[in-house]
Write a protein that holds these residues in place. Structure first.
Motif, PDB file in Angstrom:
ATOM      1  N   ALA A 196       4.580   6.143   7.308  1.00 49.01           N
ATOM      2  CA  ALA A 196       5.869   5.494   7.061  1.00 49.01           C
ATOM      3  C   ALA A 196       6.751   5.540   8.304  1.00 49.01           C
ATOM      4  CB  ALA A 196       6.570   6.175   5.886  1.00 49.01           C
ATOM      5  N   ALA A 197       6.731   6.684   8.991  1.00 44.42           N
ATOM      6  CA  ALA A 197       7.536   6.823  10.197  1.00 44.42           C
ATOM      7  C   ALA A 197       7.080   5.835  11.275  1.00 44.42           C
ATOM      8  CB  ALA A 197       7.453   8.255  10.708  1.00 44.42           C
ATOM      9  N   LYS A 198       5.775   5.697  11.436  1.00 43.43           N
ATOM     10  CA  LYS A 198       5.250   4.755  12.424  1.00 43.43           C
ATOM     11  C   LYS A 198       5.621   3.329  12.049  1.00 43.43           C
ATOM     12  CE  LYS A 198       1.300   7.569  13.893  1.00 43.43           C
ATOM     13  NZ  LYS A 198      -0.181   7.678  13.954  1.00 43.43           N
ATOM     14  N   ARG A 199       5.542   3.006  10.774  1.00 47.37           N
ATOM     15  CA  ARG A 199       5.858   1.642  10.331  1.00 47.37           C
ATOM     16  C   ARG A 199       7.333   1.321  10.593  1.00 47.37           C
ATOM     17  NH1 ARG A 199       3.318  -1.796   6.393  1.00 47.37           N
ATOM     18  NH2 ARG A 199       4.760  -3.297   5.490  1.00 47.37           N
ATOM     19  N   ALA A 200       8.210   2.308  10.336  1.00 52.00           N
ATOM     20  CA  ALA A 200       9.649   2.087  10.514  1.00 52.00           C
ATOM     21  C   ALA A 200      10.101   2.345  11.943  1.00 52.00           C
ATOM     22  CB  ALA A 200      10.423   2.988   9.558  1.00 52.00           C
ATOM     23  N   LYS A 201       9.174   2.848  12.808  1.00 52.54           N
ATOM     24  CA  LYS A 201       9.484   3.159  14.200  1.00 52.54           C
ATOM     25  C   LYS A 201      10.584   4.210  14.311  1.00 52.54           C
ATOM     26  CE  LYS A 201       8.018  -1.405  15.849  1.00 52.54           C
ATOM     27  NZ  LYS A 201       8.396  -2.629  16.603  1.00 52.54           N
ATOM     28  N   VAL A 202      10.420   5.267  13.497  1.00 50.56           N
ATOM     29  CA  VAL A 202      11.332   6.408  13.547  1.00 50.56           C
ATOM     30  C   VAL A 202      10.492   7.678  13.622  1.00 50.56           C
ATOM     31  CG1 VAL A 202      13.137   5.212  12.251  1.00 50.56           C
ATOM     32  CG2 VAL A 202      11.448   6.604  11.026  1.00 50.56           C
ATOM     33  N   SER A 203      11.138   8.813  13.785  1.00 50.78           N
ATOM     34  CA  SER A 203      10.425  10.086  13.819  1.00 50.78           C
ATOM     35  C   SER A 203      10.042  10.513  12.408  1.00 50.78           C
ATOM     36  CB  SER A 203      11.293  11.163  14.458  1.00 50.78           C
ATOM     37  OG  SER A 203      12.422  11.441  13.641  1.00 50.78           O
ATOM     38  N   GLN A 204       9.046  11.396  12.318  1.00 51.30           N
ATOM     39  CA  GLN A 204       8.659  11.927  11.011  1.00 51.30           C
ATOM     40  C   GLN A 204       9.812  12.714  10.400  1.00 51.30           C
ATOM     41  OE1 GLN A 204       4.696  13.696  10.512  1.00 51.30           O
ATOM     42  NE2 GLN A 204       4.115  12.870  12.517  1.00 51.30           N
ATOM     43  N   ARG A 205      10.604  13.379  11.247  1.00 50.82           N
ATOM     44  CA  ARG A 205      11.766  14.111  10.730  1.00 50.82           C
ATOM     45  C   ARG A 205      12.738  13.162  10.050  1.00 50.82           C
ATOM     46  NH1 ARG A 205      14.974  18.071  14.718  1.00 50.82           N
ATOM     47  NH2 ARG A 205      12.952  19.149  14.495  1.00 50.82           N
ATOM     48  N   GLN A 206      12.937  11.971  10.640  1.00 48.73           N
ATOM     49  CA  GLN A 206      13.832  10.987  10.037  1.00 48.73           C
ATOM     50  C   GLN A 206      13.290  10.502   8.703  1.00 48.73           C
ATOM     51  OE1 GLN A 206      16.992   9.799  11.219  1.00 48.73           O
ATOM     52  NE2 GLN A 206      16.916   9.189   9.074  1.00 48.73           N
ATOM     53  N   SER A 211       6.718  -1.242   0.919  1.00 49.76           N
ATOM     54  CA  SER A 211       7.892  -2.095   0.709  1.00 49.76           C
ATOM     55  C   SER A 211       9.178  -1.278   0.716  1.00 49.76           C
ATOM     56  CB  SER A 211       7.761  -2.850  -0.621  1.00 49.76           C
ATOM     57  OG  SER A 211       7.687  -1.937  -1.709  1.00 49.76           O
ATOM     58  N   ALA A 212       9.110  -0.039   0.192  1.00 51.09           N
ATOM     59  CA  ALA A 212      10.293   0.828   0.187  1.00 51.09           C
ATOM     60  C   ALA A 212      10.651   1.252   1.606  1.00 51.09           C
ATOM     61  CB  ALA A 212      10.042   2.046  -0.691  1.00 51.09           C
ATOM     62  N   VAL A 213       9.624   1.523   2.431  1.00 52.83           N
ATOM     63  CA  VAL A 213       9.859   1.891   3.832  1.00 52.83           C
ATOM     64  C   VAL A 213      10.547   0.739   4.558  1.00 52.83           C
ATOM     65  CG1 VAL A 213       8.759   2.503   6.012  1.00 52.83           C
ATOM     66  CG2 VAL A 213       7.904   3.465   3.873  1.00 52.83           C
ATOM     67  N   ASP A 214      10.050  -0.479   4.373  1.00 51.46           N
ATOM     68  CA  ASP A 214      10.650  -1.652   5.021  1.00 51.46           C
ATOM     69  C   ASP A 214      12.102  -1.840   4.580  1.00 51.46           C
ATOM     70  OD1 ASP A 214       8.210  -2.057   6.214  1.00 51.46           O
ATOM     71  OD2 ASP A 214       7.574  -3.623   4.812  1.00 51.46           O
ATOM     72  N   ARG A 215      12.347  -1.637   3.293  1.00 53.13           N
ATOM     73  CA  ARG A 215      13.695  -1.837   2.760  1.00 53.13           C
ATOM     74  C   ARG A 215      14.680  -0.815   3.345  1.00 53.13           C
ATOM     75  NH1 ARG A 215      12.274  -1.805  -1.952  1.00 53.13           N
ATOM     76  NH2 ARG A 215      12.721   0.353  -2.551  1.00 53.13           N
ATOM     77  N   VAL A 216      14.266   0.463   3.393  1.00 55.46           N
ATOM     78  CA  VAL A 216      15.145   1.508   3.920  1.00 55.46           C
ATOM     79  C   VAL A 216      15.360   1.313   5.416  1.00 55.46           C
ATOM     80  CG1 VAL A 216      15.383   3.985   4.313  1.00 55.46           C
ATOM     81  CG2 VAL A 216      14.501   3.155   2.139  1.00 55.46           C
ATOM     82  N   PRO A 262       0.808  -1.227   0.000  1.00 53.97           N
ATOM     83  CA  PRO A 262       0.000   0.000   0.000  1.00 53.97           C
ATOM     84  C   PRO A 262       0.837   1.271   0.000  1.00 53.97           C
ATOM     85  CG  PRO A 262       0.057  -0.963   2.186  1.00 53.97           C
ATOM     86  CD  PRO A 262       0.717  -1.958   1.276  1.00 53.97           C
ATOM     87  N   LEU A 263       0.198   2.382  -0.390  1.00 52.94           N
ATOM     88  CA  LEU A 263       0.820   3.696  -0.299  1.00 52.94           C
ATOM     89  C   LEU A 263       0.669   4.220   1.122  1.00 52.94           C
ATOM     90  CD1 LEU A 263      -0.419   5.402  -3.597  1.00 52.94           C
ATOM     91  CD2 LEU A 263       1.856   4.507  -3.131  1.00 52.94           C
TER      92      LEU A 263
END
Length: 262
Positions: A198-208, A238-243, A191-192
């Motif tokens: 994306a930040a929540k999915r990667a467990k990082v800040s929105q700034r990151q 998938s791009a978020v997971d990869r990064v 999904p888009l």
């Protein structure tokens, strides 16, 4: 697939009930039935994959389509440009009126602007939303004696298209050669996401997450301006997971690296 069927009444082409005159495939008469077995839906969806794919594609083309229609409806393009001395126009004719079709189509397209880049699978099991989207996105309203009883994204796409594409949209039910081979809809498994999601999915800040975009680590695949003027950017899950995995590996390698000269 589940035992639920598409609420739009879709059928599986060339698949007929036993009571149908075309059952068995040996009927040679001019019977109008092209298929009467209902199209199944996935679990968590009220529409079949075919409707889902068409709806997603039309919504994705929405920003370009509404830009195209707005440019055609721009009355300034019909304003005389020849000026008399003193800055006054030498022409006396007013700008040409905007075509009623353009106004009617714009009324529908503007209501859909918040929906151009939503994650459609989040709403595919919502009866009220999917019924409404089916009407304003997929339903066709043929022109009869110069009049239409409504407008949809599919109608506007068929009439004006988008300037950035040279190809013409052909929907399966309009293709004289028959049903194309089915293909998986990417949004079901990729999904888009907004940068916040994306930040929540990667467990990082929105700034990151924004830094990843700025450094071209994460590619923005779609964006649109929200009702308050904020630009919403979207990336693939998938791009978020990869990064995120790449950054974790980089942190681990740095953490356990042997200090030089130690």
């Amino acid at each position: 697939m589940s035992d639920r069927y598409c609420i739009r009444g879709c059928v599986r082409r060339d698949e007929h009930y036993a009571a149908c005159a075309r059952h068995g495939g040996d009927y040679t008469g001019a019977f109008p039935c092209t298929g009467c077995a209902p199209a199944e839906c996935r679990d968590g969806s009220l529409i079949c994959d075919r409707c889902f794919g068409r709806m997603r594609a039309l919504l994705a083309d929405g920003p370009d389509l509404i830009g195209r229609v707005r440019s055609l409806a721009d009355p300034m393009k019909a304003t005389p440009t020849d000026k008399a001395p003193g800055g006054r126009s030498s022409a006396t004719e007013p700008p040409a009126p905007i075509d009623a079709d353009l106004i009617d189509a714009l009324n529908v397209l503007q209501k859909l602007e918040p929906w151009w880049h939503v994650t459609l699978s989040d709403y595919s099991n919502d009866l009220e939303v999917i019924t409404w989207l089916g009407e304003v996105v997929l339903d066709r309203h043929p022109e009869i004696a110069g009049e239409r009883d409504g407008w949809s994204v599919a109608d506007a796409m068929a009439k004006w298209g988008v300037e950035r594409r040279a190809d013409v949209h052909v929907f399966p039910d309009e293709d004289p050669e028959g049903e194309p081979e089915s293909a998986p809809v990417r949004e079901w498994y990729d999904p888009l996401l907004t940068l916040e999601q994306a930040a929540k999915r990667a467990k990082v800040s929105q700034r990151q997450a924004r830094r990843w975009v700025e450094k071209d680590e994460l590619t923005v695949v779609a964006q649109h301006r929200g009702p308050r003027g904020t630009v919403m950017k979207y990336v693939h899950a998938s791009a978020v997971d990869r990064v995120a995995a790449k950054m974790r590996d980089r942190q681990e390698s740095t953490r356990f690296a042997t200090p030089q000269g130690g």
